[in-house]
Enzyme design. Structure first.
Site, mmCIF file in Angstrom:
data_model
loop_
_atom_site.group_PDB
_atom_site.id
_atom_site.type_symbol
_atom_site.label_atom_id
_atom_site.label_comp_id
_atom_site.label_asym_id
_atom_site.label_seq_id
_atom_site.Cartn_x
_atom_site.Cartn_y
_atom_site.Cartn_z
ATOM 1 N N GLY A 206 17.421 -0.105 -3.995
ATOM 2 C CA GLY A 206 18.386 -1.171 -4.255
ATOM 3 C C GLY A 206 18.203 -2.381 -3.369
ATOM 4 O O GLY A 206 17.095 -2.676 -2.911
ATOM 5 N N GLU A 231 15.462 3.799 -14.700
ATOM 6 C CA GLU A 231 16.137 4.199 -13.473
ATOM 7 C C GLU A 231 15.724 3.267 -12.328
ATOM 8 O O GLU A 231 14.545 3.180 -11.989
ATOM 9 C CB GLU A 231 15.771 5.649 -13.116
ATOM 10 C CG GLU A 231 16.516 6.155 -11.899
ATOM 11 C CD GLU A 231 15.963 7.493 -11.435
ATOM 12 O OE1 GLU A 231 16.332 7.924 -10.329
ATOM 13 O OE2 GLU A 231 15.132 8.095 -12.147
ATOM 14 N N LEU A 232 16.676 2.586 -11.724
ATOM 15 C CA LEU A 232 16.367 1.586 -10.700
ATOM 16 C C LEU A 232 15.561 2.198 -9.549
ATOM 17 O O LEU A 232 15.990 3.165 -8.918
ATOM 18 C CB LEU A 232 17.677 0.991 -10.141
ATOM 19 C CG LEU A 232 17.485 -0.105 -9.084
ATOM 20 C CD1 LEU A 232 16.805 -1.324 -9.661
ATOM 21 C CD2 LEU A 232 18.824 -0.485 -8.460
ATOM 22 N N ASP A 233 14.401 1.603 -9.262
ATOM 23 C CA ASP A 233 13.536 2.058 -8.174
ATOM 24 C C ASP A 233 13.187 3.544 -8.294
ATOM 25 O O ASP A 233 12.911 4.207 -7.283
ATOM 26 C CB ASP A 233 14.182 1.772 -6.811
ATOM 27 C CG ASP A 233 14.408 0.283 -6.592
ATOM 28 O OD1 ASP A 233 13.635 -0.517 -7.146
ATOM 29 O OD2 ASP A 233 15.358 -0.087 -5.877
ATOM 30 N N GLY A 234 13.205 4.050 -9.509
ATOM 31 C CA GLY A 234 12.962 5.467 -9.710
ATOM 32 C C GLY A 234 11.698 5.773 -10.500
ATOM 33 O O GLY A 234 11.409 6.937 -10.752
#
Lengths: 289, 289, 289, 289
Positions: A206, A231-234
């Site tokens: 994030g 998926e954020l930064d996933g």
């Protein structure tokens, strides 16, 4: 300078004789293999193969190779694709205000270290327009706000199509792409957006990772180049780098030191991707370097 | 725990279809390949291959595999050898007074990280006898002087033969082995002695590298694990490691920091060798990791 | 943004109370110390000190500080100098054809990471003229041959004087400066020329280090930023960096990987120098970071 | 061998003349400073100082130094403490079944690299008793279960008191100490328990970090040595290390590679602590190395 090669990537269920079958197919068509790498994920029961061979003297014409590889992969119950080393993928770079990754990628492209073309740079700020222009890229300034985001993404998609872009690189873009954008752009399962995140993921996902790293008092900071998913930064990680910091380093020093990590990790990841050395499966990558 | 595998290593002149030929031979005998790595040295016109496959279900009995691989390699105009992953090579460790590498190797052996047995430790000093004894190894103290060296080497060779030793590791032995010893022990072209040198070779060959590194004011020191040849500190390099130093570090600090480099580089090199991931040719190594 | 500071560097024979004497002098004049670093070289019997304090509220006017520090150092039997953090040293960059270090330095200067100005770029090739021009630097193309070298160096010295240059950076200049040039430019004992050498010194001094590294089969390559002295590649080392290579890397790959080492080591060394964090003595450096 | 020194550590509100005041006090008593390091945390408005000077010839007797430093620190509105370099802190090591950190620490202690004594090893498993015995340490086997934990901790506290232990090292203890234990043992604000966590914190806090790292598909793994506080894996970080991993590495390989990170990070952190090079404030550390 270097003789052109074909590169196949096949993923299929694991069973005996797969290396022989794939390399045998290349040999049967008169191909001279330059690199052959394989990986078996025993837990997943999957076999991954990347084979690169010289096109000169190969028995099939270029246009017949992809269909043949697809048929071969299908016989093995898996999926396959083919790339050619002398292709020059068209890449769009998304940036905000920070120049270090953009400049780095453009110079590496010019010097031949990154085999790609960059016809398009998109930014939510006007600052980096002169850089793009110096390298002959079209620079499109599209400010983004909460209310205009959907509309801006439509325009971004239109520009990507117009410039016939194969891959998007988020070089410190500092904006989250919507699932809708990703679905429209990447389609099902393909990985065509690479991001550089300014932390050693999964730490500090994030916003403002350097500030939080400073707060936590870590002794190393890092950067992570990964494919973007919903998926954020996933998404699947391609490359990570770290550098030592000390109590003497303020947040600004972390940001400064981090920049070198970021551009190295991104440049390495991009080179690996462009040379088709990365294969993605089950949310992870196999990197054949 | 892990199912046993066979590992072939072949070096031969480069030409098309070699990967197919080698993997095809494995497949034809029902072998399931777990790792296959190849390297082409274009300048030298040489092809190197390492293929590892599961022994279970393989069509040839163990004793027939080596002759078959030799015959195969011969057909290709090269040389081949076979190893089995469940073999436990017998290794002798030569030391002087410093314990850090010896202790490290013995503990890694006990924990299963290094697949070897250490029945014999030879030293020109008596100090480390208790360490060897704790791990069940015979410790032989053979003082060396200029006048006794030839005689001592005869005794060392006798001990190596008596204990049926396949590989000698010089774990900070601090003595130069004579060409005669090497010829008698290693025979023609085989590589059965590994040394850890306490510098980043080729910098600081020879004696007292840390003292000379301090004199030069370097900002990094290193260690090099390499096969021993008649040329002092000139054999094929397997692994190198470096660590930062500063102006605050005295020679003693370089020695202390260097110890960690030394044992890491040596342990990694030895593990690579024992798992047959190293191939030597033309004074250099290909390391398939 | 940052409040300006004064930075003193003193070298003198070691004896008790030196830290107290130096910091006491700063305090007596009302200075608030932000950084104070010292080093004692016991073997040499030398004490080195670097003290940085805020100028705001300091009791002496700027022009009185240097004489006071010189007088103080003289009382201690040593030598001292003073710099101010808001000065912007004028730096000339010498290049040949390779752009990576030049581009890197100019961008870092533009972003404020390197506190310097670059009014002059000198090259023995015309290639990089557009780069220099983009950053507002005068580019002078001076071809060098064995017969013209002395004459060219005269012209270089004239240009350095004309542009009021304090520091020369050899950013892959690929030419050896003559002792005459160094003596004329650097004077006695001062260090005003920084070079980046493309190897981990003292390994591979001289020409074509990457080719020789490949020949030797090393597993790490490196770069060294150092002050230039009359001894080729023998000057005081400021910073070194290394990166792993493998048997798959050809000479061209070593060159490519080495470029990142080179520009990182050079940029770090230059930043350390410009922030007056480097002190040179007896052929070596103390780096206060 | 090395002449004994005194080491003061002072934390106080920042203001001008602090370096002068502290070093002046040392000089006024005839002390010869060997190291002086300071740090100002501008945001927190705090000044930290570590000064080390030779005891020989110092004007105050040992027993008078600590009171004098406390008085001095109090005058500055802060806190101070003194240590002597020839003291040998008594350290207890807590382990479970894994030997690598314990063996490493004991050998480094024996060779003089870690200036401490280890009279006591406590474990919830019997396995490592022979190792402790070889190094002359009392080994106490205290199995822990949810129902016996409180009782076991009482016994642990009793043993620590009985053996006059200053510092506890959790060398892969794999049990969480209760807040009650920490409060009783460490008292208010002091930091006397060091843990090695097998991940790059704050990534993968808690149990099974290597399994989770594998699941996430990271390309680097790490280890973190930190002081223990009531917040799980949240205490001040002393040292971190990372190592590259690839898709070829299974969880077992991550564990194996991680062991080297763990023991290096722990040994470095412990050496820094024992040499009084670490100062803790506001949940973070200043490390003067």
């Amino acid at each position: 300078m270097t003789a052109p090669t074909a590169i196949l990537q096949v993923i299929c269920p694991d069973r005996p004789a797969l290396v022989s079958e794939l390399s045998g197919w290349v040999a049967a068509n008169g191909g001279n293999i330059r690199h052959a790498d394989h990986h078996t994920d025993a837990g997943a029961g999957l076999f991954l193969s990347r084979i690169e061979w010289q096109l000169e003297g190969f028995g099939l014409p270029r246009e017949a190779i992809a269909p043949a590889v697809s048929a071969l992969a299908e016989r093995l119950g898996g999926e396959g694709q083919v790339h050619f080393s002398d292709a020059t993928p068209r890449v769009a770079i998304f940036v905000s205000k920070q120049h270090h990754c953009l400049v780095d990628l453009l110079w590496r492209t010019r010097s031949g270290e990154l085999p790609m073309a960059v016809p398009l740079v998109i930014s939510n700020h006007p600052d980096l327009e002169p850089v793009a222009r110096d390298f002959g890229a079209t620079y499109v300034h599209l400010p983004v706000s909460a209310t205009t985001k959907a509309e801006v993404e439509q325009e971004q998609l239109r520009l990507l199509a117009e410039h016939n872009i194969e891959l998007v690189v988020l070089a410190k873009y500092m904006q989250v792409l919507s699932p809708g954008f990703l679905e429209r752009y990447c389609g099902s399962g393909s990985h065509q957006v690479i991001n550089i995140h300014h932390s050693f993921l999964p730490a500090f996902k994030g916003a403002q990772p350097y500030h939080r790293a400073w707060e936590r008092g870590v002794k190393l900071i890092g950067a992570t180049a990964h494919y973007v998913t919903e998926e954020l930064d996933g998404g699947p990680i391609i490359e990570q780098a770290t550098v030592h910091v000390s109590h003497r380093d303020e947040v600004d020093d972390l940001i400064r030191k981090g920049r070198d990590c970021e551009r190295l990790a991104l440049a390495r990841a991009l080179r690996l991707h462009l040379r088709r050395q990365v294969m993605v499966y089950r949310g992870r990558t196999a990197v054949f370097d």
